[in-house]
Write an enzyme that holds these catalytic residues in place. Structure first.
Site, PDB file in Angstrom:
ATOM      1  N   GLU A  38      -1.924  23.079   3.796  1.00  0.00           N
ATOM      2  CA  GLU A  38      -1.813  22.659   2.407  1.00  0.00           C
ATOM      3  C   GLU A  38      -0.615  23.310   1.701  1.00  0.00           C
ATOM      4  O   GLU A  38      -0.462  24.541   1.728  1.00  0.00           O
ATOM      5  CB  GLU A  38      -3.121  22.987   1.667  1.00  0.00           C
ATOM      6  CG  GLU A  38      -3.133  22.606   0.198  1.00  0.00           C
ATOM      7  CD  GLU A  38      -2.837  21.128  -0.049  1.00  0.00           C
ATOM      8  OE1 GLU A  38      -3.422  20.273   0.647  1.00  0.00           O
ATOM      9  OE2 GLU A  38      -2.015  20.826  -0.945  1.00  0.00           O
ATOM     10  N   THR A  82      -1.286  14.959  -0.220  1.00  0.00           N
ATOM     11  CA  THR A  82      -1.884  15.184   1.106  1.00  0.00           C
ATOM     12  C   THR A  82      -2.095  13.874   1.852  1.00  0.00           C
ATOM     13  O   THR A  82      -1.815  13.760   3.047  1.00  0.00           O
ATOM     14  CB  THR A  82      -3.257  15.875   0.979  1.00  0.00           C
ATOM     15  OG1 THR A  82      -3.149  16.992   0.129  1.00  0.00           O
ATOM     16  CG2 THR A  82      -3.771  16.317   2.349  1.00  0.00           C
ATOM     17  N   HIS A 197      -3.694  25.642  -2.211  1.00  0.00           N
ATOM     18  CA  HIS A 197      -3.462  24.532  -3.141  1.00  0.00           C
ATOM     19  C   HIS A 197      -3.294  25.092  -4.549  1.00  0.00           C
ATOM     20  O   HIS A 197      -3.982  26.035  -4.927  1.00  0.00           O
ATOM     21  CB  HIS A 197      -4.649  23.561  -3.084  1.00  0.00           C
ATOM     22  CG  HIS A 197      -4.408  22.258  -3.792  1.00  0.00           C
ATOM     23  ND1 HIS A 197      -4.323  22.148  -5.167  1.00  0.00           N
ATOM     24  CD2 HIS A 197      -4.227  21.005  -3.305  1.00  0.00           C
ATOM     25  CE1 HIS A 197      -4.098  20.896  -5.489  1.00  0.00           C
ATOM     26  NE2 HIS A 197      -4.033  20.173  -4.379  1.00  0.00           N
ATOM     27  N   ASP A 255       2.036  19.797   4.373  1.00  0.00           N
ATOM     28  CA  ASP A 255       1.907  18.404   3.913  1.00  0.00           C
ATOM     29  C   ASP A 255       2.947  18.029   2.852  1.00  0.00           C
ATOM     30  O   ASP A 255       3.469  16.912   2.863  1.00  0.00           O
ATOM     31  CB  ASP A 255       0.475  18.075   3.447  1.00  0.00           C
ATOM     32  CG  ASP A 255      -0.029  18.928   2.291  1.00  0.00           C
ATOM     33  OD1 ASP A 255       0.614  19.951   1.948  1.00  0.00           O
ATOM     34  OD2 ASP A 255      -1.090  18.577   1.732  1.00  0.00           O
ATOM     35  N   HIS A 256       3.266  18.971   1.947  1.00  0.00           N
ATOM     36  CA  HIS A 256       4.222  18.693   0.860  1.00  0.00           C
ATOM     37  C   HIS A 256       4.552  20.016   0.184  1.00  0.00           C
ATOM     38  O   HIS A 256       3.972  21.047   0.527  1.00  0.00           O
ATOM     39  CB  HIS A 256       3.647  17.693  -0.152  1.00  0.00           C
ATOM     40  CG  HIS A 256       2.264  18.061  -0.614  1.00  0.00           C
ATOM     41  ND1 HIS A 256       2.018  19.085  -1.482  1.00  0.00           N
ATOM     42  CD2 HIS A 256       1.038  17.559  -0.269  1.00  0.00           C
ATOM     43  CE1 HIS A 256       0.721  19.194  -1.688  1.00  0.00           C
ATOM     44  NE2 HIS A 256       0.085  18.294  -0.950  1.00  0.00           N
TER      45      HIS A 256
HETATM   46  C1  GP9 Z   1      -8.053  17.344  -1.518  1.00  0.00           C
HETATM   47  C2  GP9 Z   1      -6.846  17.825  -0.793  1.00  0.00           C
HETATM   48  C3  GP9 Z   1      -5.742  18.249  -1.726  1.00  0.00           C
HETATM   49  O1  GP9 Z   1      -9.032  16.759  -0.714  1.00  0.00           O
HETATM   50  O2  GP9 Z   1      -6.424  16.912   0.143  1.00  0.00           O
HETATM   51  O3  GP9 Z   1      -5.101  17.161  -2.249  1.00  0.00           O
HETATM   52  P1  GP9 Z   1      -3.599  17.154  -2.827  1.00  0.00           P
HETATM   53  O4  GP9 Z   1      -3.707  17.426  -4.289  1.00  0.00           O
HETATM   54  O5  GP9 Z   1      -2.771  18.193  -2.144  1.00  0.00           O
HETATM   55  O6  GP9 Z   1      -3.152  15.785  -2.501  1.00  0.00           O
HETATM   56 MN    MN Z   2      -1.891  18.632  -0.267  1.00  0.00          MN
END
Ligand code: GP9
Ligand code: MN
Length: 420
Positions: A38, A82, A197, A255-256
């Protein structure tokens, strides 16, 4: 209509990158374990805060003998965050310029990795410590052909285990192990972590000092990143103890970005520069990509690539040809790989140039150069984004079935019944 898909098929086939003989099938029949890291930006790798490594375990892994670590790998996500990353990794299609493809195009026809591998004897499963409807995952995963989805209902969501969107990473990975061990092999699985996150908070005292950059969010980012690193180490240890490690490809990717441009002032201090220029900001969109392949000699690989390139890379390692699949990325290990990374907004980074809002910069100096130098790549980037958008908006894969592939029947998948 269906004639558009013929043009797209022709374009994709003409731009196909042949697999590298050295790696094709090198991991045939192995399990696959994806881990979504994340909000993990690549600058964290080997970064030291007061002389202390933030992510010592991942740092060590960059030198692991069976691991490829890509240090010029970029996220290409849009508003779907994500879920956009998931979409690219499994379809080699781009997410949408606006909104999240997971929420607006979940009922489309796809030929995603879980479905492809499912038809070759793999069992597929997603593990995520949040509720299954988030990002409309429970609908999209049916279209991808995911056999199982272990969501929040399969975890102990008591307050000491959860924060923000759901499970903290350590209990998440711990509690996932028994489910993973019971899956029939070979399996294709994805673990979506959460602790790192925004706003980067933990239940317990972080086992790492916070930064001192005059920005609470940036300061805490190092603590949750360190926690994620420890969680991955714990998971790897459990995989080794279970015997799964030696029989599994493990793909880990950021992911980002985690720190948006709102934090540029502090980020300039983090990076030791006067200011985060548009050029530097584009370079900060690097996320790490690790591919652990048992029995194969890895390396630190400087190839430029992005999330859309991972599916053909993985498929070729597994010995599966991708030529008949509509694929907008190219195998990172192929000699014919295209070192061009389109961002979702039409900007791009290539090996030599970075284009931002129509301005052309030379890598790695960041010096502004004649826009003409960026034009060829610009055309390619715009074309692939446009063609990919056509596939998704017009649901074109319903008119195209790759050789040997059976279309996914969404009604065959049900994540409301017991997944164990
Ligand atoms: C929530 C997780 C985080 O289920 O995938 O989401 P994001 O805000 O990073 O897209
Ligand atoms: Mn994410």
């Amino acid at each position: 209509d269906s004639s558009d898909v013929v043009d797209i098929e022709n374009y994709v086939k003409a731009n196909h990158a042949e697999p590298n003989k050295k790696y094709f099938g090198a991991a045939k029949g192995r399990n696959v374990i994806y881990i979504s890291l994340e909000s993990f930006q690549n600058f964290l790798i080997n970064y030291k805060l007061d002389g202390q490594e933030v992510t010592p375990f991942l740092n060590k892994l960059t030198h692991d003998k069976n691991t490829f670590y890509f240090d010029n790998f970029f996220h290409q996500t849009g508003q779907g965050k994500t879920s956009d990353a998931e979409f690219m990794m499994e379809n080699s299609l781009f997410p949408l310029p606006k909104g999240a493809v997971f929420t607006t195009k979940a009922a489309n026809t796809y030929q995603a990795a879980p479905a492809i591998l499912g038809q070759k004897g793999y069992t597929s499963a997603v593990f995520h410590g949040n509720y299954k409807t988030f990002w409309n995952r429970d609908e999209m995963y049916k279209s991808f052909g995911y056999d199982k989805f272990f969501d929040a209902n399969y975890y102990d969501m008591s307050p000491e285990n959860t924060i923000n969107y759901g499970m903290e990473d350590k209990p998440f990975f711990k509690e996932s192990m028994p489910y993973l061990e019971k899956l029939p092999q070979p399996f294709y699985t994805k673990f979506i972590s959460l602790s790192n996150h925004f706003p980067f908070e933990l239940n317990n005292d972080p086992n790492f000092p916070e930064g001192d950059f005059g920005d609470t969010i940036v300061n805490k980012y190092f603590q949750t990143a360190h926690y994620l690193d420890e969680s991955i180490e714990q998971f790897f240890n459990d995989l080794k103890a279970s015997g799964l490690y030696d029989n599994s490809i493990i793909v880990m990717y950021g992911d980002h970005y985690g720190l948006s441009e709102n934090h540029n002032k502090a980020m300039a201090k983090v990076m030791g520069v006067d200011e985060i220029t548009p050029y530097i900001n584009a370079q900060l969109q690097r996320v790490p990509l690790f591919i652990h392949v048992p029995g194969v000699k890895g390396k630190i690989d400087h190839t430029y690539g992005g999330e859309v390139d991972v599916r053909p890379t993985l498929m070729h390692l597994l010995g599966i040809n991708t030529k008949d699949y509509i694929t907008f990325g190219t195998d990172l290990l192929s000699k014919e790989h295209h070192e061009l990374v389109p961002f979702r907004n039409g900007d791009y980074v290539s090996k030599e140039y970075t284009q931002i809002s129509g301005e052309c910069y030379s890598n790695p100096s960041g010096e502004k150069v004649d826009n003409k130098l960026c034009q060829d790549n610009d055309k390619v980037a715009k074309t692939v984004l446009e063609l990919s958008d056509k596939v998704v908006y017009d649901d074109l894969l319903r008119f195209y079935t790759p050789k040997g592939f059976t279309p996914v029947k969404r009604e065959n998948y049900d994540y409301t019944k017991d997944q164990t």
